[in-house]
Design a protein around this motif. Structure first.
Motif, PDB file in Angstrom:
ATOM      1  N   TRP A 149       5.745   8.733   3.908  1.00  0.00           N
ATOM      2  CA  TRP A 149       4.958   9.419   2.885  1.00  0.00           C
ATOM      3  C   TRP A 149       3.596   9.796   3.462  1.00  0.00           C
ATOM      4  O   TRP A 149       2.964   9.019   4.163  1.00  0.00           O
ATOM      5  CB  TRP A 149       4.758   8.525   1.666  1.00  0.00           C
ATOM      6  CG  TRP A 149       6.001   8.317   0.855  1.00  0.00           C
ATOM      7  CD1 TRP A 149       6.983   7.395   1.073  1.00  0.00           C
ATOM      8  CD2 TRP A 149       6.389   9.042  -0.314  1.00  0.00           C
ATOM      9  NE1 TRP A 149       7.959   7.503   0.117  1.00  0.00           N
ATOM     10  CE2 TRP A 149       7.626   8.514  -0.755  1.00  0.00           C
ATOM     11  CE3 TRP A 149       5.815  10.087  -1.044  1.00  0.00           C
ATOM     12  CZ2 TRP A 149       8.293   8.982  -1.873  1.00  0.00           C
ATOM     13  CZ3 TRP A 149       6.476  10.566  -2.166  1.00  0.00           C
ATOM     14  CH2 TRP A 149       7.699  10.019  -2.565  1.00  0.00           C
ATOM     15  N   PHE A 150       3.151  11.022   3.134  1.00  0.00           N
ATOM     16  CA  PHE A 150       1.820  11.436   3.566  1.00  0.00           C
ATOM     17  C   PHE A 150       0.769  10.526   2.940  1.00  0.00           C
ATOM     18  O   PHE A 150       0.837  10.194   1.758  1.00  0.00           O
ATOM     19  CB  PHE A 150       1.539  12.883   3.153  1.00  0.00           C
ATOM     20  CG  PHE A 150       2.342  13.905   3.903  1.00  0.00           C
ATOM     21  CD1 PHE A 150       2.241  14.003   5.282  1.00  0.00           C
ATOM     22  CD2 PHE A 150       3.188  14.768   3.231  1.00  0.00           C
ATOM     23  CE1 PHE A 150       2.987  14.956   5.987  1.00  0.00           C
ATOM     24  CE2 PHE A 150       3.929  15.719   3.912  1.00  0.00           C
ATOM     25  CZ  PHE A 150       3.827  15.815   5.293  1.00  0.00           C
ATOM     26  N   LYS A 151      -0.224  10.160   3.727  1.00  0.00           N
ATOM     27  CA  LYS A 151      -1.304   9.311   3.239  1.00  0.00           C
ATOM     28  C   LYS A 151      -2.519  10.127   2.811  1.00  0.00           C
ATOM     29  O   LYS A 151      -3.250   9.741   1.900  1.00  0.00           O
ATOM     30  CB  LYS A 151      -1.713   8.297   4.325  1.00  0.00           C
ATOM     31  CG  LYS A 151      -0.614   7.310   4.684  1.00  0.00           C
ATOM     32  CD  LYS A 151      -1.070   6.357   5.783  1.00  0.00           C
ATOM     33  CE  LYS A 151       0.021   5.371   6.134  1.00  0.00           C
ATOM     34  NZ  LYS A 151      -0.393   4.442   7.234  1.00  0.00           N
ATOM     35  N   ARG A 152      -2.770  11.233   3.479  1.00  0.00           N
ATOM     36  CA  ARG A 152      -3.910  12.090   3.157  1.00  0.00           C
ATOM     37  C   ARG A 152      -3.442  13.528   2.981  1.00  0.00           C
ATOM     38  O   ARG A 152      -2.312  13.866   3.297  1.00  0.00           O
ATOM     39  CB  ARG A 152      -4.968  12.016   4.271  1.00  0.00           C
ATOM     40  CG  ARG A 152      -5.493  10.612   4.525  1.00  0.00           C
ATOM     41  CD  ARG A 152      -6.241  10.050   3.341  1.00  0.00           C
ATOM     42  NE  ARG A 152      -6.684   8.685   3.584  1.00  0.00           N
ATOM     43  CZ  ARG A 152      -7.178   7.879   2.657  1.00  0.00           C
ATOM     44  NH1 ARG A 152      -7.289   8.299   1.413  1.00  0.00           N
ATOM     45  NH2 ARG A 152      -7.552   6.655   2.961  1.00  0.00           N
ATOM     46  N   GLY A 153      -4.339  14.361   2.487  1.00  0.00           N
ATOM     47  CA  GLY A 153      -3.975  15.755   2.251  1.00  0.00           C
ATOM     48  C   GLY A 153      -2.956  15.893   1.148  1.00  0.00           C
ATOM     49  O   GLY A 153      -2.180  16.847   1.099  1.00  0.00           O
TER      50      GLY A 153
ATOM     51  N   LYS B 135       0.847  -1.188   0.000  1.00  0.00           N
ATOM     52  CA  LYS B 135       0.000   0.000   0.000  1.00  0.00           C
ATOM     53  C   LYS B 135       0.886   1.242   0.000  1.00  0.00           C
ATOM     54  O   LYS B 135       1.732   1.419   0.880  1.00  0.00           O
ATOM     55  CB  LYS B 135      -0.899  -0.009   1.238  1.00  0.00           C
ATOM     56  CG  LYS B 135      -1.951   1.063   1.242  1.00  0.00           C
ATOM     57  CD  LYS B 135      -3.071   0.750   0.278  1.00  0.00           C
ATOM     58  CE  LYS B 135      -4.202   1.762   0.417  1.00  0.00           C
ATOM     59  NZ  LYS B 135      -5.258   1.535  -0.600  1.00  0.00           N
ATOM     60  N   LYS B 136       0.680   2.117  -0.998  1.00  0.00           N
ATOM     61  CA  LYS B 136       1.506   3.312  -1.103  1.00  0.00           C
ATOM     62  C   LYS B 136       0.719   4.609  -0.929  1.00  0.00           C
ATOM     63  O   LYS B 136       1.298   5.650  -0.639  1.00  0.00           O
ATOM     64  CB  LYS B 136       2.219   3.336  -2.459  1.00  0.00           C
ATOM     65  CG  LYS B 136       3.247   2.235  -2.634  1.00  0.00           C
ATOM     66  CD  LYS B 136       4.004   2.396  -3.941  1.00  0.00           C
ATOM     67  CE  LYS B 136       5.077   1.340  -4.107  1.00  0.00           C
ATOM     68  NZ  LYS B 136       5.844   1.512  -5.367  1.00  0.00           N
ATOM     69  N   TYR B 137      -0.576   4.582  -1.157  1.00  0.00           N
ATOM     70  CA  TYR B 137      -1.433   5.757  -1.115  1.00  0.00           C
ATOM     71  C   TYR B 137      -1.096   6.698  -2.281  1.00  0.00           C
ATOM     72  O   TYR B 137      -0.086   6.542  -2.953  1.00  0.00           O
ATOM     73  CB  TYR B 137      -1.357   6.468   0.232  1.00  0.00           C
ATOM     74  CG  TYR B 137      -1.888   5.621   1.376  1.00  0.00           C
ATOM     75  CD1 TYR B 137      -3.233   5.652   1.720  1.00  0.00           C
ATOM     76  CD2 TYR B 137      -1.037   4.771   2.080  1.00  0.00           C
ATOM     77  CE1 TYR B 137      -3.725   4.854   2.751  1.00  0.00           C
ATOM     78  CE2 TYR B 137      -1.527   3.970   3.114  1.00  0.00           C
ATOM     79  CZ  TYR B 137      -2.876   4.021   3.441  1.00  0.00           C
ATOM     80  OH  TYR B 137      -3.345   3.226   4.439  1.00  0.00           O
TER      81      TYR B 137
END
Length: 234
Positions: free
Chosen positions: A172-176, A65-67
């Motif tokens: 790594w940012f997942k959201r925003g 999972k990388k988003y």
């Protein structure tokens, strides 16, 4: 010059035909598309495999999972040594809504822009939050107005360290990710421009955010951090 659409995707089987048909309807054929299946639990991967019969489409199936943000940046970095590639981001549960989109983008980039965004429409009320940014304004301190459709020259990434896309733990940012992606690009751009034509359909019913309240809190946290620390130049 060519537009490469990068489509980070999770469980988008219900939207897949709308997404791909909107691309296939483009009057200007100077485009290709990378669809990234981020470990979907539906038939997204099979849909992507089938559309690859058209050689303009390329599918990637993640084994971790990388988003969205990591998927976009890693795909775009494959082309960062090329000056003739424009990256355009479409979320998998959205789609284009203007068959002149590719022509509109290439027209702006041929004039020397390196970041371009367009007007968009929400499916519930046709709201558009995108607007121009005044020249000589620091995008980190300006209200967010560089939303969908988000595009940039791939070569611009050469000047942006990955640390701009990660939190204080190096994750790594997942959201925003929209602001985490665009603010560094806008900061390093020499010429940025807004196209006041609706090119992008934003669909509010997202299957990639099943627990919206928690995800929105994470999104706000990301945005606050990105804006507070500004551009990281290593």
């Amino acid at each position: 010059m060519k537009v490469i659409f990068v489509v980070p995707s999770y469980n988008i089987e219900k939207n897949f035909l709308k997404l791909t048909n909107a691309l296939l309807s483009q009057k200007n054929e100077k485009w290709s598309c990378i669809i990234i299946d981020d470990m979907s639990q539906d038939s997204t991967a099979q849909c992507a495999k089938q559309i690859m019969r058209d050689n303009r489409f390329y599918a990637i199936k993640n084994v971790e999972k990388k988003y969205a943000l990591r998927n976009i940046v890693e795909s775009a970095r494959l082309f960062q040594e090329r000056e003739d590639v424009v990256i355009a981001v479409i979320d998998g549960d959205d789609q284009l809504c203007n068959d002149e989109t590719v022509s509109l983008l290439l027209d702006r980039y041929k004039k020397g822009d390196d970041v371009v965004w367009t007007a968009h429409a929400w499916d519930i009320n046709n709201l558009n939050i995108s607007k121009p940014i005044p020249k000589n304004i620091d995008p980190y301190s300006w209200p967010w107005c560089s939303s969908h459709l988000r595009t940039f020259k791939a070569s611009l990434l050469r000047d942006i360290p990955d640390s701009n896309f990660k939190n204080t733990k190096g994750e790594w940012f997942k959201r925003g990710y929209d602001q985490a992606l665009m603010l560094p690009l806008l900061k390093k751009s020499k010429s940025r421009n807004y196209i006041d034509k609706v090119c992008y359909q934003y669909n509010i019913e997202s299957v990639s955010m099943p627990e919206r309240s928690w995800e929105e809190m994470d999104q706000i946290s990301t945005i606050n951090l990105v804006r507070a620390r500004g551009f990281i130049d290593e």
